[in-house]
Design an enzyme around this catalytic site. Structure first.
Site, PDB file in Angstrom:
ATOM      1  N   ASP A 123       0.861  -1.162   0.000  1.00 52.22           N
ATOM      2  CA  ASP A 123       0.000   0.000   0.000  1.00 52.22           C
ATOM      3  C   ASP A 123       0.914   1.234   0.000  1.00 52.22           C
ATOM      4  O   ASP A 123       2.132   1.117   0.171  1.00 52.22           O
ATOM      5  CB  ASP A 123      -0.889  -0.051   1.247  1.00 52.22           C
ATOM      6  N   ASP A 137      -0.351   5.044   1.223  1.00 56.98           N
ATOM      7  CA  ASP A 137      -0.661   5.921   2.350  1.00 56.98           C
ATOM      8  C   ASP A 137      -0.586   5.186   3.677  1.00 56.98           C
ATOM      9  O   ASP A 137      -1.205   4.126   3.851  1.00 56.98           O
ATOM     10  CB  ASP A 137      -2.063   6.514   2.190  1.00 56.98           C
TER      11      ASP A 137
END
Length: 273
Positions: free
Chosen positions: A35, A37
């Site tokens: 991922d 963020d």
């Protein structure tokens, strides 16, 4: 409510068309998804745009337009507002470049960059956007590590406005309407297996933090590893599932506070034949 989230993505989503064209990638032993963020960067990159707004705040009328599950559409309005207020592409890129990495992420990236090419195939799956992710990875020197980046398309138009678009459509009721990461992971793994002549990866690894990272972690098998950020939503959802349905979550779980925690696990699996 809690039980139903465990069954997300059981139906086949619409295939993400953005995956049809791709660059050739090497055949590695391990496939690792990241991922962006609050996994690579220690903030939400979308939220950082508030600091670029006049006075560092967004007007109430704009914030009131947000609707659950439709953050991508909300960000399109935020970016249009910033453009109207004269916020330049350079200012937006500068804001993104200043985002701090999560603890230990530079060490983890350097570790992966130092490994033989046959070991790790690295992919980013994020609900941010191409401009934010590529700008930050390029600034940090990590962009060459990533074979693919699956995220919402974005570009600066002739007026300097950052235009944002949804990644795909899908049938998962638990994910934002613009992206189901489980659909991305499933299709990419299937595509790569075809390209590898049916030879599976030794392990698939997924590192994330949010509720939308729980969904793709359900696609992992018993030999794979999920790396949820400790005490963040992905970790809590895994814990809830393990309590409600023991043995239902298949992958090994290695919570992390720092990239160093992940490095320790990667060292162990690369030492094995």
């Amino acid at each position: 409510m809690k039980d139903s989230v465990f069954n997300c993505c059981v139906s086949s989503p619409h295939p993400p068309g953005a995956m049809e064209e791709h660059h050739p990638v090497r055949h590695a032993r391990f496939l690792m998804f990241f991922d962006f963020d609050e996994t690579l960067v220690d903030e939400c990159s979308d939220d950082s745009m508030v600091t670029a707004a006049p006075g560092g705040v967004l007007p109430g009328w704009l914030k009131d337009t947000y609707r659950p599950g439709r953050y991508n559409e909300y960000m399109q309005r935020v970016l249009a507002y910033l453009s109207e207020k004269g916020i330049s592409p350079a200012a937006i890129r500068s804001t993104i470049e200043k985002l701090p990495p999560c603890p230990g992420i530079p060490s983890l990236m350097q570790f992966l960059l130092s490994q033989p090419s046959r070991d790790f195939e690295v992919v980013c799956v994020s609900d941010a956007n191409t401009v934010f992710i590529e700008t930050w990875l390029q600034h940090m020197g990590f962009l060459p590590l990533f074979q693919r980046i699956f995220t919402n398309p974005a570009h600066f138009d002739e007026n300097g406005q950052l235009k944002l678009h949804p990644f795909h459509s899908h049938d998962c009721l638990r994910c934002p309407v613009n992206m189901c990461k489980a659909a991305v992971v499933r299709q990419y793994v299937a595509q790569r297996l075809r390209e590898k002549g049916g030879r599976p990866y030794q392990k698939i690894l997924y590192m994330g933090d949010g509720a939308n990272d729980f969904c793709p972690s359900l696609t992992l098998s018993q030999v794979d590893v999920a790396f949820p950020r400790r005490d963040f939503p992905m970790h809590k959802l895994i814990q809830e599932m393990e309590e409600a349905k023991p043995g239902e979550f298949k992958a090994s779980v290695v919570p992390w506070r720092s990239g160093e925690d992940v490095i320790n696990t990667l060292r162990k699996i690369t030492e094995r034949p």
